[in-house]
Design a protein around this motif. Structure first.
Motif, PDB file in Angstrom:
ATOM      1  N   HIS A 178     -57.961   9.636 -30.577  1.00 52.77           N
ATOM      2  CA  HIS A 178     -58.774  10.795 -30.270  1.00 52.77           C
ATOM      3  C   HIS A 178     -57.991  12.054 -30.617  1.00 52.77           C
ATOM      4  O   HIS A 178     -56.785  12.006 -30.930  1.00 52.77           O
ATOM      5  CB  HIS A 178     -59.173  10.795 -28.796  1.00 52.77           C
ATOM      6  N   TRP A 179     -58.656  13.174 -30.555  1.00 48.23           N
ATOM      7  CA  TRP A 179     -58.002  14.429 -30.932  1.00 48.23           C
ATOM      8  C   TRP A 179     -56.762  14.682 -30.091  1.00 48.23           C
ATOM      9  O   TRP A 179     -55.763  15.238 -30.576  1.00 48.23           O
ATOM     10  CB  TRP A 179     -58.980  15.597 -30.802  1.00 48.23           C
ATOM     11  N   ARG A 180     -56.800  14.246 -28.813  1.00 49.36           N
ATOM     12  CA  ARG A 180     -55.642  14.509 -27.960  1.00 49.36           C
ATOM     13  C   ARG A 180     -54.409  13.718 -28.412  1.00 49.36           C
ATOM     14  O   ARG A 180     -53.275  14.168 -28.218  1.00 49.36           O
ATOM     15  CB  ARG A 180     -55.964  14.205 -26.504  1.00 49.36           C
ATOM     16  N   HIS A 181     -54.626  12.538 -29.035  1.00 48.87           N
ATOM     17  CA  HIS A 181     -53.489  11.774 -29.525  1.00 48.87           C
ATOM     18  C   HIS A 181     -52.833  12.470 -30.711  1.00 48.87           C
ATOM     19  O   HIS A 181     -51.606  12.380 -30.895  1.00 48.87           O
ATOM     20  CB  HIS A 181     -53.936  10.364 -29.917  1.00 48.87           C
ATOM     21  N   LEU A 182     -53.618  13.149 -31.511  1.00 50.39           N
ATOM     22  CA  LEU A 182     -53.042  13.929 -32.612  1.00 50.39           C
ATOM     23  C   LEU A 182     -52.224  15.091 -32.073  1.00 50.39           C
ATOM     24  O   LEU A 182     -51.152  15.419 -32.602  1.00 50.39           O
ATOM     25  CB  LEU A 182     -54.169  14.428 -33.522  1.00 50.39           C
ATOM     26  N   ILE A 183     -52.726  15.709 -30.992  1.00 48.62           N
ATOM     27  CA  ILE A 183     -51.967  16.788 -30.364  1.00 48.62           C
ATOM     28  C   ILE A 183     -50.669  16.258 -29.776  1.00 48.62           C
ATOM     29  O   ILE A 183     -49.599  16.861 -29.930  1.00 48.62           O
ATOM     30  CB  ILE A 183     -52.823  17.481 -29.276  1.00 48.62           C
ATOM     31  N   PHE A 184     -50.753  15.106 -29.101  1.00 47.38           N
ATOM     32  CA  PHE A 184     -49.549  14.510 -28.533  1.00 47.38           C
ATOM     33  C   PHE A 184     -48.523  14.215 -29.628  1.00 47.38           C
ATOM     34  O   PHE A 184     -47.319  14.392 -29.430  1.00 47.38           O
ATOM     35  CB  PHE A 184     -49.894  13.210 -27.804  1.00 47.38           C
ATOM     36  N   ARG A 185     -49.013  13.756 -30.772  1.00 45.50           N
ATOM     37  CA  ARG A 185     -48.098  13.427 -31.864  1.00 45.50           C
ATOM     38  C   ARG A 185     -47.366  14.665 -32.353  1.00 45.50           C
ATOM     39  O   ARG A 185     -46.190  14.604 -32.715  1.00 45.50           O
ATOM     40  CB  ARG A 185     -48.877  12.765 -33.008  1.00 45.50           C
ATOM     41  N   VAL A 186     -48.055  15.802 -32.369  1.00 48.80           N
ATOM     42  CA  VAL A 186     -47.414  17.057 -32.768  1.00 48.80           C
ATOM     43  C   VAL A 186     -46.423  17.522 -31.698  1.00 48.80           C
ATOM     44  O   VAL A 186     -45.321  17.977 -32.002  1.00 48.80           O
ATOM     45  CB  VAL A 186     -48.480  18.147 -33.026  1.00 48.80           C
ATOM     46  N   LEU A 187     -46.817  17.384 -30.432  1.00 50.59           N
ATOM     47  CA  LEU A 187     -45.964  17.856 -29.343  1.00 50.59           C
ATOM     48  C   LEU A 187     -44.730  16.978 -29.142  1.00 50.59           C
ATOM     49  O   LEU A 187     -43.647  17.481 -28.802  1.00 50.59           O
ATOM     50  CB  LEU A 187     -46.764  17.896 -28.040  1.00 50.59           C
TER      51      LEU A 187
END
Length: 493
Positions: free
Chosen positions: A245-254
């Motif tokens: 989900h979009w939040r996993h992409l954010i987590f990957r960046v963070l």
């Protein structure tokens, strides 16, 4: 799901090998009983695993000489302190599947239902009064439909956990419409923790899964109500995959494995916000380890708890999985590998607690025939849809009986009220921390508890309290009075 088969690993002690099977009644934890009960028998890196990730990286266990293996494909070789997997994660690699449906959806659903019913029948053959852990989610709803055909005498039980949990209504509605008996158990953290302490001596190995206390609470309730077996719908995520989900992409960046100062989490505007704490903690993790659920101790905190560097050894245990991770094509594929690692370890919360209470445990989704079919015959478009919708086949199976279930609209994530546990059992856990420090075991634990006592109404900090609440009494229960050698011995592997 598993049986125990010793392997030639050490002249004095063979590893405990949990091998995939549908029936867990034959598991024998007697090898654990033969271990010496002292600090030197513990694997400190595994304890660091528990604090960092809430589980021990397979194939290791909390004991140095006990290794846990979930498939015949993984043989444990090498020295006691540096085991390696013989096969390069063959069962956890991305498996080639049909790319599109070659048979009708109805035919696939019918085959799935038939195999799932057979798995239920086979895994519960020796149970007279089985109880089913019905969470209310997709897997348990699909399993309940099979149970209505294969074991209509089953009793379903649903745990009402923390404030965010909302699957009880769905579970009750499903069970009653299928004609199955349904019971509910409301989370009482004090009762669950007291039950854990009452049985901690019988729990053979240690995991700190965030559903472990609720699991033991449920199994104790089942035994107290005359149940003679437990069914669990764990085991399907590796087959069906986990969409990103979009939040996993954010987590990957963070998730960049930054070293952030601990005092940053004590700032007023941060320490009161779970979301801010979670985001900052993500920055301290690797992108892959952020796939693991829950809030856990940072590497710096783990080293402080031990009083010496230890987190780096736990972090290196991920190296054995790097080939499979690097071969993954997408974030969803990497999540699938993470699910396999976590799921293999997560079986422990059931295996160990059910063993402690002397109840057989069945995992129908781990049935070999069903697993082979799901792995090789189900096309991709019945696993994850192009829009990211997961478990298409399971949803189609459910849709034959039900539509618009509550879990589809909103699903909770916490199975246990960690904040309430901190409120009602803080003093008990702090005393465990003091006792452990006297044994030179996690000597930094009392200081962490004192520094964060005022923040335990934030589930970010309360989750870490939970880890200590589970780990400390189990370790202390295994310790004999410390000898001079134990007091001065180094932790490092």
């Amino acid at each position: 799901m598993a049986s125990v088969a010793p392997s030639h690993y050490d002249e004095c002690m063979s590893p405990l090998a949990l091998r995939l099977r549908a029936d867990t009644r034959d598991i024998d934890f007697s090898l654990v009983d033969a271990l010496p009960k002292d600090r030197a028998s513990f694997d400190p890196v595994s304890i660091a695993d528990l604090l960092r990730n809430a589980f021990v990286y397979p194939p290791h266990s909390v004991y140095r000489r006990i290794k846990v293996v979930f498939s015949d494909d993984y043989l444990v070789l090498g020295s006691n302190d540096d085991p390696v997997l013989h096969a390069a994660l063959a069962a956890w690699k991305i498996t080639a599947k049909p790319s599109c449906t070659s048979r009708s959806s109805d035919a696939l659903v019918q085959t799935y239902h038939r195999l799932l019913c057979a798995a239920v029948t086979n895994s519960t053959a020796r149970m007279q009064q089985p109880w089913f852990l019905q969470s209310g989610g997709k897997d348990s709803t699909s399993m309940a439909i099979a149970l209505a055909d294969a074991r209509p005498d089953v009793t379903c039980i649903t745990y009402l956990g923390g404030r965010e949990e909302n699957e009880l209504a769905s579970a009750q509605w499903v069970a009653r419409n299928l004609g199955l008996r349904h019971e509910a158990l409301v989370c009482d953290p004090g009762r669950a923790y007291d039950r854990y302490l009452a049985h901690v001596q019988q729990i053979p190995l240690l995991t700190a899964d965030f559903a472990m206390l609720s699991y033991l609470d449920l199994v104790a309730e089942i035994r107290g109500n005359g149940g003679d077996g437990v069914l669990d719908a764990l085991g399907s995520d590796v087959y069906f995959g986990m969409p990103s989900h979009w939040r996993h992409l954010i987590f990957r960046v963070l998730a960049q494995h930054f070293a952030l100062p601990d005092h940053l989490f004590n700032l007023w505007g941060i320490r009161r916000s779970f979301r801010l704490c979670y985001a900052l903690s993500t920055m301290q993790m690797s992108a892959f380890e952020r796939f693991y659920p829950g809030s856990r101790f940072s590497d710096e905190e783990v080293d402080a708890l031990f009083g010496e560097p230890m987190a780096m050894y736990s972090r290196r245990r991920l190296d054995v999985f790097l080939c499979a991770i690097q071969a993954a094509r997408t974030v969803a594929d990497r999540r699938r590998i993470a699910a396999a690692i976590v799921e293999a370890a997560s079986f422990g919360k059931g295996l160990y607690t059910a063993s402690a209470l002397a109840l057989p445990l069945a995992y129908p989704y781990c049935d070999a025939r069903l697993g082979q079919w799901l792995t090789h015959e189900v096309p991709e478009d019945h696993l994850i849809g192009p829009d990211g919708t997961n478990k298409i086949l399971v949803r189609k199976h459910i849709a034959r009986s039900f539509l618009n279930l509550p879990y589809i609209a909103k699903k909770g994530c916490f199975r246990f009220d960690v904040c309430a546990l901190a409120r009602v059992r803080y003093d008990r856990v702090r005393q465990f921390a003091i006792d452990a420090k006297a044994q030179d075991l996690l000597p930094g634990a009392p200081a962490w508890l004192d520094a964060h006592r005022a923040h335990l109404d934030n589930k970010y900090f309360a989750s870490k309290f939970y880890l200590l609440a589970v780990v400390l009494p189990w370790l202390l229960n295994r310790l004999q009075p410390a000898s001079r050698e134990v007091q001065t011995g180094a932790w490092l592997p």
